[in-house]
Design an enzyme around this catalytic site. Structure first.
Site, PDB file in Angstrom:
ATOM      1  CD  GLU A   1      -1.687  -2.353   1.801  1.00  0.00           C
ATOM      2  OE1 GLU A   1      -2.580  -3.211   1.965  1.00  0.00           O
ATOM      3  OE2 GLU A   1      -0.480  -2.535   2.145  1.00  0.00           O
TER       4      GLU A   1
ATOM      5  CG  PHE B   1      -9.943  -9.113  11.732  1.00  0.00           C
ATOM      6  CD1 PHE B   1      -8.691  -9.523  12.176  1.00  0.00           C
ATOM      7  CD2 PHE B   1     -10.215  -9.206  10.370  1.00  0.00           C
ATOM      8  CE1 PHE B   1      -7.742 -10.018  11.301  1.00  0.00           C
ATOM      9  CE2 PHE B   1      -9.267  -9.701   9.478  1.00  0.00           C
ATOM     10  CZ  PHE B   1      -8.025 -10.103   9.947  1.00  0.00           C
ATOM     11  CD  GLN B   2      -7.394  -6.898   8.009  1.00  0.00           C
ATOM     12  OE1 GLN B   2      -8.290  -6.734   7.184  1.00  0.00           O
ATOM     13  NE2 GLN B   2      -6.205  -7.390   7.681  1.00  0.00           N
TER      14      GLN B   2
ATOM     15  CE  LYS C   1     -17.319  -6.413   3.181  1.00  0.00           C
ATOM     16  NZ  LYS C   1     -16.673  -7.718   3.492  1.00  0.00           N
TER      17      LYS C   1
ATOM     18  CG  MET D   1      22.520  13.075   3.799  1.00  0.00           C
ATOM     19  SD  MET D   1      23.598  14.208   2.874  1.00  0.00           S
ATOM     20  CE  MET D   1      22.560  14.576   1.465  1.00  0.00           C
TER      21      MET D   1
END
Length: 559
Positions: free
Chosen positions: A51, A113-114, A163, A466
């Site tokens: 993602e 969940f999630q 959802k 760097m």
């Protein structure tokens, strides 16, 4: 017509002119993905490997095209994986709409969940965010999100959709999207005062940033600079806003800016800041920044005025509109003495030469030569990023895509994918360091899957260059966790993903390898073995002023 929330979302995306979306599916967005399947002839979905890659690709797409980039992720870890990409877009004012799924409304707040509070998490790093709790509000929310992302100072907006909202139905009424009105009302008195300041100045200097590019104001910046005979310096985000090949261009400003730019800003009597925010990397020591100058600040965002640097006068408005009004009122004035002085500064020693070895400078100058300066260049973050800004001559806006504000390692590959999709037919080259490239190299799979002719050029010094440079110069060479003597073979990695890999170890092979990679219509990785001790010069040491810029280690010893 009566549609589900998922179909309304996709209809609204099409209404907003979206034909490209980057994402990764999951349970909370299954209905959205089902709708995308039905509308696949109108919206092309690009499946990334992660993602974060989707967010960077949407950002790169936006920066290359000037349109709003769109990314999509599921709830929980899918949503949180977008966060770095959203923050990157926010810091660099890139227009993006991030869409996340969430658990059904009746499960929110129950550690389901999630489940994650993504609107709470992203509140500080978005222009605005929404959670849609009624399907009847979805269409208007999407329209408002795109308006916010585009208007004024661009930036990312997040829409979180539970959802069950994607499953519910309601009436949907299509709407024609109008043009976003620019903030064009500019106070006449403010313009007149600015013109008086410009006319009085004997030693004007222009400092321009990414706001010029966002406003599509590069032609106006060019005309203003030529009309008032003012040297121009750019921030990292402003690269391409003024042609690097022009006599008036003095190079980048700031910590790794050119000596000519930093000294000219220190010596000028008027500093005209256009679409720039005076970041700490530009200003360095605040009490000695532009000490002889009145500062005129032009910006779309009123919050930037007097935030970091106190200014003598400011104009809040669309940069393109403001510059056009200033150009109308400019009176000619001879500033040849000042210009000759700045040209003399440019002629002085700036950076070390190439020598006879394989150097980043030689590689980048050869890329510029072989592409005719027409490539879209993306970068990761580190030494290679600054070398790119110094040695590749950017002459047009939207040709350098880099993470300036957040400094996100791993940004470049995803951004190059987005840029390549936004501008098919354009050559896109991602300049990377070995440390940055490792972070998101999984997106090679995405580039290969969609047959994108992206070339990744890795400046491989086997170090976090760097940070190692700072350890070398300011920490008595205590190289704590910056040496990367790992056994990774980047050519084999490229081949494993289905890309073409090249090893580059000698200066005499640079042109041959680059020509071969450029001739291919495939994803390619070029591993360039450079010396670990190549440093970025010039440099303003920490705590020093711009005028204390050093151009190599001998200067550091003297100071």
């Amino acid at each position: 017509m009566r549609l589900t929330g998922a179909d309304i979302l996709v209809e609204c995306l099409i209404e907003q002119g979206v034909d490209t979306i980057f994402g990764f599916p999951g349970g909370a967005v299954l209905n959205i993905y089902d709708s995308l399947y039905k509308y696949k002839d109108k919206i092309k979905h690009y499946l990334t490997s992660h993602e974060q890659g989707a967010a960077h690709a949407a950002d790169g797409y936006a920066r290359a095209s000037g349109k709003v980039g769109v990314c999509l992720a599921t709830s929980g870890p899918g949503a949180t994986n977008l966060v770095t990409g959203i923050a990157t877009a926010y810091m660099d004012s890139s227009p993006m709409v991030a869409i996340t799924g969430n658990v059904p409304l009746n499960l929110i707040g129950k550690d389901s969940f999630q489940e994650v509070d993504i609107t709470g998490i992203t509140m500080p790093i978005t222009k605005h965010n929404f959670m849609v709790k009624r399907v009847e509000d979805l269409a208007e929310t999407v329209r408002r999100a795109f308006q916010i992302a585009r208007e004024g100072r661009p930036g990312p907006v997040l829409i979180d959709i539970p959802k069950d909202i994607t499953m519910r139905e309601c009436e949907y009424e299509p709407r024609v999207t109008g043009q976003i009105e620019k903030k064009s009302a500019v106070n006449t008195g403010a313009i007149e005062k600015a013109l008086a300041m410009i006319h009085e100045a004997e030693k004007p200097m222009i400092y321009a940033g990414g706001g010029v590019i966002a406003a599509e104001a590069a032609p106006e910046l060019y005309e203003l600079a030529v009309k008032i005979n003012a040297p121009v310096t750019l921030s990292l985000m402003g690269m391409g806003a003024f042609p690097a090949t022009h006599e008036l261009y003095t190079g980048m400003i700031g910590m790794h800016g050119t000596r000519a730019s930093n000294l000219a800003v220190t010596q000028c009597d008027l500093l005209i800041a256009v679409g720039a925010r005076f970041s700490d990397r530009v200003v360095s020591r605040l009490d000695r920044f532009a000490p002889k100058a009145k500062i005129l600040h032009i910006d779309i965002d009123e919050a930037e005025i007097n935030k970091n640097v106190r200014v003598a006068h400011y104009i809040v408005g669309d940069v393109k509109t403001v510059l056009a009004k200033l150009i109308e009122g400019i009176q000619p004035k001879d500033r040849s003495q000042w210009l000759n002085h700045v040209l003399a500064l440019k002629a002085q020693k700036q950076q070390p030469g190439n020598g006879g070895e394989l150097t980043p400078r030689y590689i980048l100058e050869k890329i510029y030569e072989l592409t005719g300066g027409e490539a879209i260049i993306t970068t990761e973050v580190g030494q290679h990023q600054i070398w790119t800004a110094q040695y590749y001559k950017f002459t047009r806006p939207r040709t350098l895509i880099t993470s300036g504000g957040l400094g996100t390692m791993g940004f470049g590959l995803g951004a190059s994918i987005g840029a390549s999709i936004a501008l098919p037919g354009k050559r896109v080259i991602n300049i990377a360091g070995d440390g940055s490239f490792r972070m998101n190299l999984n997106e090679l799979a995405t580039a290969v899957e969609y047959n994108l002719p992206v070339i990744v050029v890795i400046m491989n010094n086997h170090a976090l260059g760097m940070v190692r440079q700072w350890q070398s110069l300011f920490y008595d060479s205590r190289y704590s966790q910056t040496t990367l003597d790992r056994k990774t073979d980047f050519v084999k990695v490229a081949e494993a993903f289905g890309a073409v890999g090249f090893n580059l170890t000698a200066r005499e092979d640079v042109e041959k390898v680059l020509r071969e990679a450029l001739s291919l219509n495939r994803t390619a990785v070029i591993n360039c073995e450079i010396d670990r001790d190549h440093k970025v010069w010039p440099m303003v040491p920490p705590g020093a002023a711009l005028e204390d810029v050093i151009v190599d280690e001998t200067d550091l010893v003297k100071n």
